[in-house]
Design a protein around this motif. Sequence first.
Motif, PDB file in Angstrom:
ATOM      1  N   LEU A 160      41.133  60.445  63.573  1.00  0.00           N
ATOM      2  CA  LEU A 160      42.240  61.132  62.921  1.00  0.00           C
ATOM      3  C   LEU A 160      42.785  62.283  63.757  1.00  0.00           C
ATOM      4  CD1 LEU A 160      41.062  59.541  60.496  1.00  0.00           C
ATOM      5  CD2 LEU A 160      41.695  61.494  59.071  1.00  0.00           C
ATOM      6  N   GLY A 161      41.921  62.996  64.448  1.00  0.00           N
ATOM      7  CA  GLY A 161      42.312  64.234  65.106  1.00  0.00           C
ATOM      8  C   GLY A 161      41.937  65.414  64.222  1.00  0.00           C
ATOM      9  N   TYR A 162      41.334  66.422  64.827  1.00  0.00           N
ATOM     10  CA  TYR A 162      40.803  67.543  64.037  1.00  0.00           C
ATOM     11  C   TYR A 162      41.876  68.246  63.217  1.00  0.00           C
ATOM     12  CZ  TYR A 162      42.802  70.868  67.363  1.00  0.00           C
ATOM     13  OH  TYR A 162      43.683  71.599  68.114  1.00  0.00           O
ATOM     14  N   TRP A 163      43.076  68.427  63.810  1.00  0.00           N
ATOM     15  CA  TRP A 163      44.134  69.141  63.092  1.00  0.00           C
ATOM     16  C   TRP A 163      44.756  68.263  62.006  1.00  0.00           C
ATOM     17  CZ3 TRP A 163      48.880  67.000  62.952  1.00  0.00           C
ATOM     18  CH2 TRP A 163      49.200  66.066  63.948  1.00  0.00           C
ATOM     19  N   HIS A 164      44.838  66.934  62.241  1.00  0.00           N
ATOM     20  CA  HIS A 164      45.386  66.025  61.235  1.00  0.00           C
ATOM     21  C   HIS A 164      44.462  65.957  60.029  1.00  0.00           C
ATOM     22  CE1 HIS A 164      47.242  61.780  60.350  1.00  0.00           C
ATOM     23  NE2 HIS A 164      47.503  62.666  59.402  1.00  0.00           N
ATOM     24  N   GLN A 165      43.156  65.929  60.279  1.00  0.00           N
ATOM     25  CA  GLN A 165      42.193  65.969  59.185  1.00  0.00           C
ATOM     26  C   GLN A 165      42.414  67.232  58.356  1.00  0.00           C
ATOM     27  OE1 GLN A 165      39.533  63.738  58.472  1.00  0.00           O
ATOM     28  NE2 GLN A 165      39.036  64.941  56.664  1.00  0.00           N
ATOM     29  N   ALA A 166      42.527  68.384  59.031  1.00  0.00           N
ATOM     30  CA  ALA A 166      42.711  69.648  58.316  1.00  0.00           C
ATOM     31  C   ALA A 166      44.043  69.672  57.570  1.00  0.00           C
ATOM     32  CB  ALA A 166      42.633  70.810  59.302  1.00  0.00           C
ATOM     33  N   HIS A 167      45.098  69.167  58.217  1.00  0.00           N
ATOM     34  CA  HIS A 167      46.435  69.219  57.613  1.00  0.00           C
ATOM     35  C   HIS A 167      46.558  68.305  56.403  1.00  0.00           C
ATOM     36  CE1 HIS A 167      50.810  69.186  57.214  1.00  0.00           C
ATOM     37  NE2 HIS A 167      50.759  67.867  57.273  1.00  0.00           N
ATOM     38  N   SER A 168      46.224  67.029  56.559  1.00  0.00           N
ATOM     39  CA  SER A 168      46.495  66.043  55.507  1.00  0.00           C
ATOM     40  C   SER A 168      45.362  65.881  54.507  1.00  0.00           C
ATOM     41  CB  SER A 168      46.785  64.677  56.143  1.00  0.00           C
ATOM     42  OG  SER A 168      47.966  64.705  56.915  1.00  0.00           O
ATOM     43  N   PHE A 169      44.111  65.988  54.973  1.00  0.00           N
ATOM     44  CA  PHE A 169      42.981  65.567  54.153  1.00  0.00           C
ATOM     45  C   PHE A 169      42.052  66.699  53.725  1.00  0.00           C
ATOM     46  CE2 PHE A 169      44.388  62.052  56.820  1.00  0.00           C
ATOM     47  CZ  PHE A 169      44.692  61.119  55.838  1.00  0.00           C
ATOM     48  N   VAL A 170      42.391  67.931  54.120  1.00  0.00           N
ATOM     49  CA  VAL A 170      41.650  69.097  53.631  1.00  0.00           C
ATOM     50  C   VAL A 170      42.594  70.020  52.867  1.00  0.00           C
ATOM     51  CG1 VAL A 170      40.242  71.097  54.252  1.00  0.00           C
ATOM     52  CG2 VAL A 170      39.985  68.953  55.520  1.00  0.00           C
ATOM     53  N   ARG A 171      43.749  70.312  53.486  1.00  0.00           N
ATOM     54  CA  ARG A 171      44.724  71.183  52.825  1.00  0.00           C
ATOM     55  C   ARG A 171      45.831  70.397  52.109  1.00  0.00           C
ATOM     56  NH1 ARG A 171      44.381  74.218  58.220  1.00  0.00           N
ATOM     57  NH2 ARG A 171      43.309  76.174  57.722  1.00  0.00           N
ATOM     58  N   GLY A 172      46.109  69.180  52.560  1.00  0.00           N
ATOM     59  CA  GLY A 172      47.333  68.485  52.189  1.00  0.00           C
ATOM     60  C   GLY A 172      47.250  67.555  50.997  1.00  0.00           C
ATOM     61  N   SER A 173      48.245  66.691  50.912  1.00  0.00           N
ATOM     62  CA  SER A 173      48.451  65.860  49.724  1.00  0.00           C
ATOM     63  C   SER A 173      47.382  64.803  49.517  1.00  0.00           C
ATOM     64  CB  SER A 173      49.824  65.180  49.801  1.00  0.00           C
ATOM     65  OG  SER A 173      50.869  66.138  49.845  1.00  0.00           O
ATOM     66  N   TRP A 174      46.610  64.476  50.565  1.00  0.00           N
ATOM     67  CA  TRP A 174      45.601  63.424  50.465  1.00  0.00           C
ATOM     68  C   TRP A 174      44.184  63.985  50.482  1.00  0.00           C
ATOM     69  CZ3 TRP A 174      50.147  63.136  53.088  1.00  0.00           C
ATOM     70  CH2 TRP A 174      51.033  62.144  52.660  1.00  0.00           C
ATOM     71  N   ARG A 175      44.032  65.254  50.121  1.00  0.00           N
ATOM     72  CA  ARG A 175      42.731  65.926  50.199  1.00  0.00           C
ATOM     73  C   ARG A 175      41.833  65.581  49.023  1.00  0.00           C
ATOM     74  NH1 ARG A 175      46.270  68.789  47.583  1.00  0.00           N
ATOM     75  NH2 ARG A 175      45.615  69.981  45.754  1.00  0.00           N
ATOM     76  N   ASN A 176      42.430  65.217  47.886  1.00  0.00           N
ATOM     77  CA  ASN A 176      41.706  65.129  46.630  1.00  0.00           C
ATOM     78  C   ASN A 176      41.923  63.753  46.004  1.00  0.00           C
ATOM     79  OD1 ASN A 176      41.503  65.507  43.546  1.00  0.00           O
ATOM     80  ND2 ASN A 176      40.515  67.356  44.340  1.00  0.00           N
ATOM     81  N   GLU A 177      40.842  63.044  45.722  1.00  0.00           N
ATOM     82  CA  GLU A 177      40.962  61.672  45.222  1.00  0.00           C
ATOM     83  C   GLU A 177      41.738  61.580  43.916  1.00  0.00           C
ATOM     84  OE1 GLU A 177      37.318  59.527  45.057  1.00  0.00           O
ATOM     85  OE2 GLU A 177      36.685  60.150  47.065  1.00  0.00           O
ATOM     86  N   ALA A 178      41.566  62.557  43.035  1.00  0.00           N
ATOM     87  CA  ALA A 178      42.249  62.504  41.741  1.00  0.00           C
ATOM     88  C   ALA A 178      43.757  62.611  41.900  1.00  0.00           C
ATOM     89  CB  ALA A 178      41.741  63.628  40.836  1.00  0.00           C
ATOM     90  N   GLU A 179      44.217  63.263  42.965  1.00  0.00           N
ATOM     91  CA  GLU A 179      45.648  63.429  43.183  1.00  0.00           C
ATOM     92  C   GLU A 179      46.234  62.367  44.103  1.00  0.00           C
ATOM     93  OE1 GLU A 179      46.796  67.350  44.319  1.00  0.00           O
ATOM     94  OE2 GLU A 179      45.486  68.315  42.857  1.00  0.00           O
ATOM     95  N   SER A 180      45.394  61.661  44.858  1.00  0.00           N
ATOM     96  CA  SER A 180      45.909  60.636  45.770  1.00  0.00           C
ATOM     97  C   SER A 180      44.995  59.411  45.707  1.00  0.00           C
ATOM     98  CB  SER A 180      46.011  61.187  47.194  1.00  0.00           C
ATOM     99  OG  SER A 180      44.763  61.685  47.648  1.00  0.00           O
ATOM    100  N   SER A 181      44.069  59.306  46.638  1.00  0.00           N
ATOM    101  CA  SER A 181      43.099  58.211  46.657  1.00  0.00           C
ATOM    102  C   SER A 181      41.996  58.571  47.644  1.00  0.00           C
ATOM    103  CB  SER A 181      43.772  56.893  47.052  1.00  0.00           C
ATOM    104  OG  SER A 181      44.413  57.005  48.318  1.00  0.00           O
ATOM    105  N   PHE A 182      40.955  57.757  47.702  1.00  0.00           N
ATOM    106  CA  PHE A 182      39.856  58.039  48.624  1.00  0.00           C
ATOM    107  C   PHE A 182      40.311  57.789  50.063  1.00  0.00           C
ATOM    108  CE2 PHE A 182      39.420  53.773  46.866  1.00  0.00           C
ATOM    109  CZ  PHE A 182      39.229  52.972  47.987  1.00  0.00           C
ATOM    110  N   MET A 183      39.603  58.387  51.010  1.00  0.00           N
ATOM    111  CA  MET A 183      40.027  58.420  52.412  1.00  0.00           C
ATOM    112  C   MET A 183      40.262  57.031  53.006  1.00  0.00           C
ATOM    113  SD  MET A 183      40.745  59.937  55.293  1.00  0.00           S
ATOM    114  CE  MET A 183      40.134  61.609  55.463  1.00  0.00           C
ATOM    115  N   LEU A 184      39.341  56.119  52.810  1.00  0.00           N
ATOM    116  CA  LEU A 184      39.452  54.807  53.435  1.00  0.00           C
ATOM    117  C   LEU A 184      40.729  54.100  52.992  1.00  0.00           C
ATOM    118  CD1 LEU A 184      37.742  53.074  55.391  1.00  0.00           C
ATOM    119  CD2 LEU A 184      36.869  51.865  53.383  1.00  0.00           C
ATOM    120  N   LEU A 185      41.124  54.295  51.752  1.00  0.00           N
ATOM    121  CA  LEU A 185      42.353  53.678  51.258  1.00  0.00           C
ATOM    122  C   LEU A 185      43.574  54.427  51.755  1.00  0.00           C
ATOM    123  CD1 LEU A 185      43.444  51.417  49.380  1.00  0.00           C
ATOM    124  CD2 LEU A 185      43.516  53.131  47.555  1.00  0.00           C
ATOM    125  N   ALA A 186      43.541  55.756  51.656  1.00  0.00           N
ATOM    126  CA  ALA A 186      44.705  56.563  52.011  1.00  0.00           C
ATOM    127  C   ALA A 186      45.041  56.467  53.492  1.00  0.00           C
ATOM    128  CB  ALA A 186      44.467  58.020  51.625  1.00  0.00           C
TER     129      ALA A 186
END
Length: 420
Positions: A160-186
């Motif tokens: 993913l890249g360290y900054w992409h992980q932080a941007h999209s999957f820690v701070r961003g819209s895909w960080r939380n399964e209840a609001e988006s989906s689990f990582m492998l799917l997203a």
Amino acid sequence: MASPVTIAVIGAGARGFGYATFAKHYPDRLKVVAVADPDDFRRNRMGDLHQIPTEMRFKSYQDFAARPKMCDAVAICTQDSMHEEPAVACAKLGYHILLEKPMAPTADSCRRIVAAVKEAGVMFAVCHVLRYTKYTQKVREVVQSGAIGEIMTIQHLEPLGYWHQAHSFVRGSWRNEAESSFMLLAKSCHDIDWLRGIMGKKCTRIQSFGTTRHFKASEKPAGAADRCVNCPEVVESFCPYSAKKIYFRDRLCKGHSLWPVNVLTPVVTKESLDEALKTGPYGRCVYACDNDVVDNQVVNMIFEDGSTAQMLMTGFNFHGSRHTRIFGSLGELETDGRYVKVRRFLDDSEEVIDTELANDGGILTGHGGGDFGLMENFVTALAENDPSRILTGVDETLESHLMVFAAEESRRKGTVCDVK
């Protein structure tokens, strides 16, 4: 072409905006005639760019779907959990559908979409753009030529890249399964689908491990604040995930104001970005967010003929290029998304093929040319009434999604799962 294919965009965020750009490059082939998005800025930005009349700018897909069919197709680019309802509604109205991946966050939702599409008899493409890249086409050509014999196993890295992980999957819209989906799917349903396409046969059993290893409160540095702008300099300056570093020092200060910076604020200025980091979700410390998706995951697969594959997804890397090694009975193939190296056992020879495209930074080269390839094939499929131009048929798309759901079930339960 006598007249361009007409399309409505439901969800005018980054992906919807990007796909619609095809119409600006090829106005004789595609015309955007309607847009639906609850955000005034996004809706009117697309409306103004494509000269869409005010009455064809809708605040919701429901308002759009309440009208009789008004164009050939729809591009549904809403958030993951908001795919099923507009997809089913638009299929019933007879629209051909371009659906951003993943199809939906549950297997049952995916099945309902597939059932609606089949019942309506419309063309349907999920945006698995990796299948449409130049390097993928070359890999498929080599594999199908028999140059490396029968595939025995595949090793695939999705970095993913360290900054992409932080941007999209820690701070961003895909960080939380209840609001988006689990990582492998997203994120990595791309890659599971790609492996299924290259292998060319059904996966029967799957196993996965994955954790939120690093981005959690227990890893927070001593003295760090909950927002990067409030963090002591002695702490912030040594954090590679600092929002000040990622958005200001690494990008805006170097003249880069497009994605991911423009996700934080629609009009990018020093002042607006500073305000976004002070008040918005992207200014939070990566160790003080409400993220729960994994930051590393492995998936092991076995296919119906006994061949195997392994995928590794990680957020801890510098560059984001995928790497794949395919081991065959007569040779091996290696690719990094640009070069395709073919090594043959019989004569110990090596061939290197360069698939690089001139990078325009837009629709023509996004995802290694996959964004353009997807739109090129989808528009041609509609114009020529040729569904074969869509490289991910509805049944195989459903199958690769079910592989992803089985892998996540394995990760959660600690078991090996059948792919049904």
